[in-house]
Design a protein around this motif. Structure first.
Motif, PDB file in Angstrom:
ATOM      1  N   VAL A 291       0.864  -1.186   0.000  1.00 39.00           N
ATOM      2  CA  VAL A 291       0.000   0.000   0.000  1.00 39.00           C
ATOM      3  C   VAL A 291       0.894   1.227   0.000  1.00 39.00           C
ATOM      4  O   VAL A 291       1.881   1.286   0.766  1.00 39.00           O
ATOM      5  CB  VAL A 291      -0.943   0.039   1.218  1.00 39.00           C
ATOM      6  N   ALA A 292       0.568   2.210  -0.835  1.00 41.67           N
ATOM      7  CA  ALA A 292       1.324   3.462  -0.891  1.00 41.67           C
ATOM      8  C   ALA A 292       0.388   4.626  -0.617  1.00 41.67           C
ATOM      9  O   ALA A 292      -0.772   4.625  -1.034  1.00 41.67           O
ATOM     10  CB  ALA A 292       1.988   3.631  -2.246  1.00 41.67           C
ATOM     11  N   LEU A 293       0.889   5.622   0.092  1.00 42.38           N
ATOM     12  CA  LEU A 293       0.147   6.845   0.393  1.00 42.38           C
ATOM     13  C   LEU A 293       1.009   8.025  -0.016  1.00 42.38           C
ATOM     14  O   LEU A 293       2.137   8.177   0.463  1.00 42.38           O
ATOM     15  CB  LEU A 293      -0.204   6.921   1.876  1.00 42.38           C
ATOM     16  N   ASP A 294       0.478   8.835  -0.937  1.00 41.27           N
ATOM     17  CA  ASP A 294       1.187  10.023  -1.415  1.00 41.27           C
ATOM     18  C   ASP A 294       2.579   9.679  -1.940  1.00 41.27           C
ATOM     19  O   ASP A 294       3.544  10.418  -1.726  1.00 41.27           O
ATOM     20  CB  ASP A 294       1.275  11.060  -0.299  1.00 41.27           C
ATOM     21  N   GLY A 295       2.681   8.527  -2.612  1.00 39.18           N
ATOM     22  CA  GLY A 295       3.931   8.142  -3.250  1.00 39.18           C
ATOM     23  C   GLY A 295       4.896   7.376  -2.365  1.00 39.18           C
ATOM     24  O   GLY A 295       5.944   6.929  -2.834  1.00 39.18           O
ATOM     25  N   GLU A 296       4.574   7.220  -1.097  1.00 39.79           N
ATOM     26  CA  GLU A 296       5.451   6.493  -0.174  1.00 39.79           C
ATOM     27  C   GLU A 296       4.821   5.154   0.192  1.00 39.79           C
ATOM     28  O   GLU A 296       3.640   5.093   0.540  1.00 39.79           O
ATOM     29  CB  GLU A 296       5.674   7.308   1.098  1.00 39.79           C
ATOM     30  N   VAL A 297       5.608   4.082   0.111  1.00 40.69           N
ATOM     31  CA  VAL A 297       5.102   2.768   0.496  1.00 40.69           C
ATOM     32  C   VAL A 297       4.970   2.740   2.017  1.00 40.69           C
ATOM     33  O   VAL A 297       5.958   2.836   2.743  1.00 40.69           O
ATOM     34  CB  VAL A 297       6.032   1.644   0.018  1.00 40.69           C
ATOM     35  N   ILE A 298       3.728   2.619   2.485  1.00 38.46           N
ATOM     36  CA  ILE A 298       3.480   2.634   3.930  1.00 38.46           C
ATOM     37  C   ILE A 298       3.176   1.252   4.472  1.00 38.46           C
ATOM     38  O   ILE A 298       3.122   1.062   5.689  1.00 38.46           O
ATOM     39  CB  ILE A 298       2.322   3.590   4.277  1.00 38.46           C
ATOM     40  N   TYR A 299       2.968   0.294   3.571  1.00 37.62           N
ATOM     41  CA  TYR A 299       2.715  -1.071   4.027  1.00 37.62           C
ATOM     42  C   TYR A 299       3.326  -2.030   3.023  1.00 37.62           C
ATOM     43  O   TYR A 299       3.063  -1.965   1.827  1.00 37.62           O
ATOM     44  CB  TYR A 299       1.224  -1.351   4.158  1.00 37.62           C
ATOM     45  N   ARG A 300       4.158  -2.919   3.537  1.00 39.29           N
ATOM     46  CA  ARG A 300       4.794  -3.934   2.685  1.00 39.29           C
ATOM     47  C   ARG A 300       4.842  -5.227   3.488  1.00 39.29           C
ATOM     48  O   ARG A 300       5.431  -5.271   4.572  1.00 39.29           O
ATOM     49  CB  ARG A 300       6.197  -3.494   2.272  1.00 39.29           C
ATOM     50  N   ARG A 301       4.204  -6.260   2.946  1.00 40.38           N
ATOM     51  CA  ARG A 301       4.246  -7.545   3.645  1.00 40.38           C
ATOM     52  C   ARG A 301       4.244  -8.695   2.655  1.00 40.38           C
ATOM     53  O   ARG A 301       3.436  -8.724   1.722  1.00 40.38           O
ATOM     54  CB  ARG A 301       3.056  -7.688   4.601  1.00 40.38           C
ATOM     55  N   ASP A 302       5.171  -9.608   2.863  1.00 31.01           N
ATOM     56  CA  ASP A 302       5.233 -10.861   2.118  1.00 31.01           C
ATOM     57  C   ASP A 302       4.797 -11.944   3.088  1.00 31.01           C
ATOM     58  O   ASP A 302       5.388 -12.109   4.158  1.00 31.01           O
ATOM     59  CB  ASP A 302       6.651 -11.119   1.612  1.00 31.01           C
TER      60      ASP A 302
ATOM     61  N   PRO B  38       2.908 -25.045   0.171  1.00 35.95           N
ATOM     62  CA  PRO B  38       2.936 -25.670   1.498  1.00 35.95           C
ATOM     63  C   PRO B  38       3.680 -26.995   1.521  1.00 35.95           C
ATOM     64  O   PRO B  38       4.236 -27.378   2.548  1.00 35.95           O
ATOM     65  CB  PRO B  38       1.446 -25.868   1.819  1.00 35.95           C
ATOM     66  N   ALA B  39       3.698 -27.708   0.390  1.00 34.85           N
ATOM     67  CA  ALA B  39       4.370 -29.010   0.354  1.00 34.85           C
ATOM     68  C   ALA B  39       5.862 -28.881   0.596  1.00 34.85           C
ATOM     69  O   ALA B  39       6.505 -29.795   1.114  1.00 34.85           O
ATOM     70  CB  ALA B  39       4.114 -29.693  -0.989  1.00 34.85           C
ATOM     71  N   HIS B  40       6.422 -27.733   0.206  1.00 32.84           N
ATOM     72  CA  HIS B  40       7.854 -27.532   0.381  1.00 32.84           C
ATOM     73  C   HIS B  40       8.165 -26.472   1.430  1.00 32.84           C
ATOM     74  O   HIS B  40       9.330 -26.295   1.813  1.00 32.84           O
ATOM     75  CB  HIS B  40       8.499 -27.129  -0.951  1.00 32.84           C
ATOM     76  N   GLY B  41       7.156 -25.759   1.892  1.00 31.21           N
ATOM     77  CA  GLY B  41       7.364 -24.766   2.936  1.00 31.21           C
ATOM     78  C   GLY B  41       8.136 -23.545   2.491  1.00 31.21           C
ATOM     79  O   GLY B  41       8.682 -22.819   3.337  1.00 31.21           O
ATOM     80  N   THR B  42       8.206 -23.291   1.183  1.00 34.34           N
ATOM     81  CA  THR B  42       8.966 -22.145   0.674  1.00 34.34           C
ATOM     82  C   THR B  42       8.214 -20.848   0.974  1.00 34.34           C
ATOM     83  O   THR B  42       7.099 -20.648   0.484  1.00 34.34           O
ATOM     84  CB  THR B  42       9.178 -22.253  -0.844  1.00 34.34           C
ATOM     85  N   PRO B  43       8.786 -19.985   1.788  1.00 31.93           N
ATOM     86  CA  PRO B  43       8.060 -18.758   2.135  1.00 31.93           C
ATOM     87  C   PRO B  43       8.024 -17.768   0.970  1.00 31.93           C
ATOM     88  O   PRO B  43       8.926 -17.757   0.124  1.00 31.93           O
ATOM     89  CB  PRO B  43       8.868 -18.191   3.308  1.00 31.93           C
ATOM     90  N   VAL B  44       6.988 -16.957   0.926  1.00 27.76           N
ATOM     91  CA  VAL B  44       6.933 -15.871  -0.044  1.00 27.76           C
ATOM     92  C   VAL B  44       7.958 -14.817   0.364  1.00 27.76           C
ATOM     93  O   VAL B  44       8.034 -14.422   1.537  1.00 27.76           O
ATOM     94  CB  VAL B  44       5.531 -15.243  -0.100  1.00 27.76           C
ATOM     95  N   ALA B  45       8.751 -14.365  -0.604  1.00 28.56           N
ATOM     96  CA  ALA B  45       9.759 -13.332  -0.358  1.00 28.56           C
ATOM     97  C   ALA B  45       9.453 -12.110  -1.230  1.00 28.56           C
ATOM     98  O   ALA B  45       8.579 -12.144  -2.097  1.00 28.56           O
ATOM     99  CB  ALA B  45      11.154 -13.871  -0.668  1.00 28.56           C
ATOM    100  N   ALA B  46      10.189 -11.037  -1.010  1.00 24.07           N
ATOM    101  CA  ALA B  46       9.956  -9.803  -1.761  1.00 24.07           C
ATOM    102  C   ALA B  46      10.199  -9.998  -3.244  1.00 24.07           C
ATOM    103  O   ALA B  46       9.582  -9.322  -4.077  1.00 24.07           O
ATOM    104  CB  ALA B  46      10.843  -8.691  -1.220  1.00 24.07           C
ATOM    105  N   ASP B  47      11.098 -10.922  -3.607  1.00 16.29           N
ATOM    106  CA  ASP B  47      11.401 -11.132  -5.026  1.00 16.29           C
ATOM    107  C   ASP B  47      10.678 -12.354  -5.602  1.00 16.29           C
ATOM    108  O   ASP B  47      10.979 -12.780  -6.718  1.00 16.29           O
ATOM    109  CB  ASP B  47      12.904 -11.263  -5.249  1.00 16.29           C
ATOM    110  N   SER B  48       9.738 -12.926  -4.870  1.00 16.18           N
ATOM    111  CA  SER B  48       8.958 -14.038  -5.419  1.00 16.18           C
ATOM    112  C   SER B  48       8.136 -13.548  -6.603  1.00 16.18           C
ATOM    113  O   SER B  48       7.608 -12.434  -6.597  1.00 16.18           O
ATOM    114  CB  SER B  48       8.026 -14.617  -4.353  1.00 16.18           C
ATOM    115  N   LEU B  49       8.011 -14.399  -7.611  1.00 16.43           N
ATOM    116  CA  LEU B  49       7.273 -14.040  -8.814  1.00 16.43           C
ATOM    117  C   LEU B  49       5.880 -14.654  -8.794  1.00 16.43           C
ATOM    118  O   LEU B  49       5.686 -15.765  -8.311  1.00 16.43           O
ATOM    119  CB  LEU B  49       8.019 -14.528 -10.061  1.00 16.43           C
TER     120      LEU B  49
END
Length: 360
Positions: free
Chosen positions: A45-56, A62-73
């Motif tokens: 979420v961005a407010l006035d051009g600034e990212v105010i919320y970032r969550r991965d 789930p079978a491999h438990g690979t967490p979502v990361a910032a660079d996940s596609l």
């Protein structure tokens, strides 16, 4: 001894502070994880051009438990259509493409017919506004793919056959007489590819990906692992095609570039045209209270839409599990890319996140 403490007045802008938005979106995400509306995703979420919320959050598989990361596609599914729309508008800005000219000029062999057998006249504006009469998916689309992921714009290898099939099918209605989210973006992709040596990928690179330096966006993204499965009712399914890949940080850059009058992408007047309702009084199935611009829905009646967003807010969501919005009046924008398909058929996750952002 009692002490009288005056209660502070709560103003509307308190609801849209970074801290308040973050707390509410966190709670919404936890609820979505518990309900199964979300297995893994990236939310920004961005407010006035600034990212105010970032969550991965969550896992890619789930079978491999690979967490979502910032660079996940993630596969963009029908959200890929915005990139095609922006590229087309960039060509309009260069004077190489006209919004109201028959596309037969650029696709002379593409000859879809009306139900009565007559040749249809279709304009770029009708493709961008999804008023051209094309179907939502190809007749040959696999049943499994229809449920979650077949809405990505075809790549350079698939596009000729996609155009061939669309050219052989009768249109559902006379262009301009109705609205329906459709494969019009694939036809538009065929048009803009003509300006880049026949390559849609080259056109997107030139007009969108390159100018914004979107390093994790494209049909192929180098040096990054591909996306995991898509989850339909909790079960992993491997799509028949990946389509355009991206991450939430890249997609938010695109949204903010448009909200902030285009910058390197488009002249301000063309962004205004994209955000202007093109569909008149036509009712958009699944989108009460909204019209359609040149690439996305536009809020016209918050009461009919049951939405806290400002009039003029842009929004799309996808059966592939994604959603995005831009509220120009409140200078807010946001995107959620997920691997959890089917949760937005009734816009459940999109609505949950929207209400959390606005505090309703």
């Amino acid at each position: 001894m009692s002490v009288n403490v005056p209660l502070r007045t709560v103003y509307a802008y308190d609801l849209l502070s970074a801290g308040a938005i973050g707390c509410r979106v966190d709670a919404a995400i936890e609820s979505a994880l518990r309900s199964g509306h979300l297995i893994g995703g990236q939310i920004r979420v961005a407010l006035d051009g600034e990212v105010i919320y970032r969550r991965d959050v969550g896992v890619l598989d789930p079978a491999h438990g690979t967490p979502v990361a910032a660079d996940s596609l993630f596969r963009l599914s029908c959200l890929s259509r915005l990139l095609v729309s922006v590229a087309a508008m960039a060509l309009v800005g260069e004077g190489r493409l006209s919004l109201d000219e028959d596309i037969h000029r650029w696709l002379p062999d593409f000859t879809p017919l009306l139900a009565d057998g007559s040749l249809a006249v279709i304009t770029v504006r009708q493709l961008l506004s999804h008023c051209a009469g094309f179907p939502r998916r190809l007749p040959t689309a696999a049943v499994a793919a229809e449920a979650y992921q077949d809405a990505s714009v075809a790549d350079d290898t698939q596009l000729p056959d996609t155009l061939r099939q669309l050219g052989m099918a009768s249109l559902r209605y006379r262009p301009g007489s109705a609205w329906g989210h459709s494969m019009a973006s694939d036809v538009l992709a065929g048009v803009i590819a003509q300006f880049a040596g026949g390559s849609l990928e080259a056109a997107l690179q030139r007009y969108v990906i390159g100018p914004l330096q979107l390093r994790s966006t494209g049909y192929v993204v180098a040096n990054q692992p591909g996306p995991g499965p898509v989850f339909v009712k909790g079960q992993p399914v491997h799509p028949l095609k990946d389509g355009i890949l991206s991450c939430a940080d890249d997609y938010l850059l695109l949204l903010e570039a448009l909200r902030q009058d285009g910058g390197v992408l488009l002249p301000k007047v063309l962004i205004g045209e994209m955000a202007a309702i093109q569909t008149g009084d036509l009712q958009l199935q699944g989108w009460p209270g909204r019209g359609f611009g040149l690439g996305f829905t536009v809020l016209r009646d918050p009461l009919a839409a049951d939405s806290p967003e400002s009039i003029g807010t842009w929004r799309l969501h996808s059966a592939g599990g994604h959603s995005w919005f831009v509220d120009p009046l409140k200078r807010l924008s946001g995107v959620a890319l997920t691997n959890t398909a089917g949760n937005t058929t009734d816009s459940a996750l999109a609505r949950l996140l929207r209400n959390a952002v606005y505090g309703v």
